[in-house]
Design a protein around this motif. Structure first.
Motif, PDB file in Angstrom:
ATOM      1  N   ASP A  41      54.124  67.967 -38.603  1.00 17.66           N
ATOM      2  CA  ASP A  41      54.301  67.479 -37.253  1.00 17.66           C
ATOM      3  C   ASP A  41      54.443  65.916 -37.253  1.00 17.66           C
ATOM      4  O   ASP A  41      55.432  65.395 -36.458  1.00 17.66           O
ATOM      5  CB  ASP A  41      53.059  67.838 -36.221  1.00 17.66           C
ATOM      6  CG  ASP A  41      53.036  69.353 -36.095  1.00 17.66           C
ATOM      7  OD1 ASP A  41      53.897  70.241 -36.420  1.00 17.66           O
ATOM      8  OD2 ASP A  41      51.874  69.893 -35.862  1.00 17.66           O
ATOM      9  N   ARG A  43      55.646  63.929 -39.452  1.00 19.32           N
ATOM     10  CA  ARG A  43      57.038  63.478 -39.992  1.00 19.32           C
ATOM     11  C   ARG A  43      58.160  63.849 -38.711  1.00 19.32           C
ATOM     12  O   ARG A  43      59.067  63.199 -38.650  1.00 19.32           O
ATOM     13  CB  ARG A  43      57.284  64.504 -41.051  1.00 19.32           C
ATOM     14  CG  ARG A  43      56.728  64.062 -42.422  1.00 19.32           C
ATOM     15  CD  ARG A  43      57.092  64.925 -43.511  1.00 19.32           C
ATOM     16  NE  ARG A  43      56.568  64.427 -44.887  1.00 19.32           N
ATOM     17  CZ  ARG A  43      56.481  65.152 -46.080  1.00 19.32           C
ATOM     18  NH1 ARG A  43      56.854  66.300 -46.031  1.00 19.32           N
ATOM     19  NH2 ARG A  43      55.848  64.531 -46.931  1.00 19.32           N
ATOM     20  N   ALA A  44      57.873  65.250 -38.092  1.00 20.83           N
ATOM     21  CA  ALA A  44      58.802  65.411 -36.967  1.00 20.83           C
ATOM     22  C   ALA A  44      58.822  64.335 -35.832  1.00 20.83           C
ATOM     23  O   ALA A  44      59.951  63.805 -35.544  1.00 20.83           O
ATOM     24  CB  ALA A  44      58.620  66.904 -36.426  1.00 20.83           C
ATOM     25  N   GLU A  45      57.600  63.988 -35.498  1.00 21.36           N
ATOM     26  CA  GLU A  45      57.605  63.057 -34.722  1.00 21.36           C
ATOM     27  C   GLU A  45      58.071  61.705 -35.066  1.00 21.36           C
ATOM     28  O   GLU A  45      58.583  61.031 -34.216  1.00 21.36           O
ATOM     29  CB  GLU A  45      55.981  62.730 -34.136  1.00 21.36           C
ATOM     30  CG  GLU A  45      55.440  63.979 -33.492  1.00 21.36           C
ATOM     31  CD  GLU A  45      53.950  63.791 -33.245  1.00 21.36           C
ATOM     32  OE1 GLU A  45      53.413  62.358 -33.267  1.00 21.36           O
ATOM     33  OE2 GLU A  45      53.093  64.549 -33.171  1.00 21.36           O
ATOM     34  N   ARG A  47      60.477  61.240 -37.020  1.00 23.48           N
ATOM     35  CA  ARG A  47      62.013  61.550 -37.084  1.00 23.48           C
ATOM     36  C   ARG A  47      62.571  61.273 -35.886  1.00 23.48           C
ATOM     37  O   ARG A  47      63.568  60.664 -35.379  1.00 23.48           O
ATOM     38  CB  ARG A  47      62.345  62.997 -37.697  1.00 23.48           C
ATOM     39  CG  ARG A  47      62.642  62.867 -39.250  1.00 23.48           C
ATOM     40  CD  ARG A  47      63.333  64.246 -39.453  1.00 23.48           C
ATOM     41  NE  ARG A  47      62.645  64.460 -40.902  1.00 23.48           N
ATOM     42  CZ  ARG A  47      61.806  65.560 -41.135  1.00 23.48           C
ATOM     43  NH1 ARG A  47      61.401  66.174 -39.971  1.00 23.48           N
ATOM     44  NH2 ARG A  47      61.378  65.631 -42.397  1.00 23.48           N
ATOM     45  N   ARG A  48      61.750  61.899 -34.766  1.00 19.99           N
ATOM     46  CA  ARG A  48      62.281  61.953 -33.157  1.00 19.99           C
ATOM     47  C   ARG A  48      62.061  60.249 -32.933  1.00 19.99           C
ATOM     48  O   ARG A  48      63.064  59.515 -32.247  1.00 19.99           O
ATOM     49  CB  ARG A  48      61.572  62.772 -32.491  1.00 19.99           C
ATOM     50  CG  ARG A  48      61.909  64.181 -32.417  1.00 19.99           C
ATOM     51  CD  ARG A  48      61.147  64.910 -31.508  1.00 19.99           C
ATOM     52  NE  ARG A  48      59.710  64.852 -31.475  1.00 19.99           N
ATOM     53  CZ  ARG A  48      58.871  65.590 -32.132  1.00 19.99           C
ATOM     54  NH1 ARG A  48      59.468  66.653 -32.800  1.00 19.99           N
ATOM     55  NH2 ARG A  48      57.527  65.633 -32.031  1.00 19.99           N
ATOM     56  N   GLY A  49      61.056  59.716 -33.590  1.00 19.57           N
ATOM     57  CA  GLY A  49      60.890  58.325 -33.032  1.00 19.57           C
ATOM     58  C   GLY A  49      61.868  57.398 -33.508  1.00 19.57           C
ATOM     59  O   GLY A  49      62.631  56.460 -33.051  1.00 19.57           O
ATOM     60  N   GLU A  51      64.954  58.330 -34.462  1.00 19.96           N
ATOM     61  CA  GLU A  51      66.354  58.674 -33.896  1.00 19.96           C
ATOM     62  C   GLU A  51      66.174  58.056 -32.198  1.00 19.96           C
ATOM     63  O   GLU A  51      67.336  57.421 -32.043  1.00 19.96           O
ATOM     64  CB  GLU A  51      66.327  60.167 -33.608  1.00 19.96           C
ATOM     65  CG  GLU A  51      66.487  61.131 -34.711  1.00 19.96           C
ATOM     66  CD  GLU A  51      66.287  62.675 -34.582  1.00 19.96           C
ATOM     67  OE1 GLU A  51      66.034  63.015 -33.547  1.00 19.96           O
ATOM     68  OE2 GLU A  51      66.419  63.266 -35.377  1.00 19.96           O
ATOM     69  N   GLN A  52      65.295  57.891 -31.673  1.00 18.67           N
ATOM     70  CA  GLN A  52      65.021  57.093 -30.397  1.00 18.67           C
ATOM     71  C   GLN A  52      65.319  55.626 -30.750  1.00 18.67           C
ATOM     72  O   GLN A  52      66.295  54.894 -30.060  1.00 18.67           O
ATOM     73  CB  GLN A  52      63.842  57.353 -29.706  1.00 18.67           C
ATOM     74  CG  GLN A  52      63.626  58.604 -29.152  1.00 18.67           C
ATOM     75  CD  GLN A  52      62.157  58.842 -28.406  1.00 18.67           C
ATOM     76  OE1 GLN A  52      61.437  57.941 -28.722  1.00 18.67           O
ATOM     77  NE2 GLN A  52      62.156  59.700 -28.005  1.00 18.67           N
TER      78      GLN A  52
END
Length: 124
Positions: A41, A43-45, A47-49, A51-52
């Motif tokens: 989770d 790592r996914a957060e 990655r999203r961060g 990406e933003q």
């Protein structure tokens, strides 16, 4: 545990230690599974961060490109203005030369008129 043999006691003790070991391993497996889920989770957060952040950086890059384009337009305008000023300076130099020629010509005409007997008007 009266009435049990040493072998039975060791077997019972071994069975208890084995059960405790399995229980401990099961608890560790559950905790590692939870921890692995949290890491996934996180790592996914991340990655999203990222990406933003990358999207924002792309917007900033676009803005800088727009600013660069504007500065290039301004530079082109200044070059045109500079060329105009150079032309105007040339025109002014030509006018100065023409005025100097006119003054010289007027002086010559005045001298000719005076030599013909004309009187110089009084100057105020």
């Amino acid at each position: 545990m009266p009435g049990t043999t040493i072998a039975e006691r060791f077997t019972s003790l071994h069975d208890r230690v084995d059960a405790m070991g399995r229980n401990l391993l099961d608890q560790l497996d559950r905790r590692f599974t939870v921890l692995d889920g949290r890491i996934t989770d996180t790592r996914a957060e991340m990655r999203r961060g990222f990406e933003q952040v990358n999207a924002r950086l792309d917007l900033i890059d676009l803005r800088f490109e727009q600013v660069d384009a504007r500065f290039e337009e301004i530079d082109a305008r200044f070059e045109k203005i500079d060329a105009r000023f150079e032309r105007i300076e040339g025109d002014i130099a030509d006018l100065k030369s023409d005025v100097a020629d006119l003054k010289s010509g007027m002086t010559d005409i005045k001298s000719m008129l005076v030599s013909l007997g004309a009187k110089v008007p009084e100057q105020n």
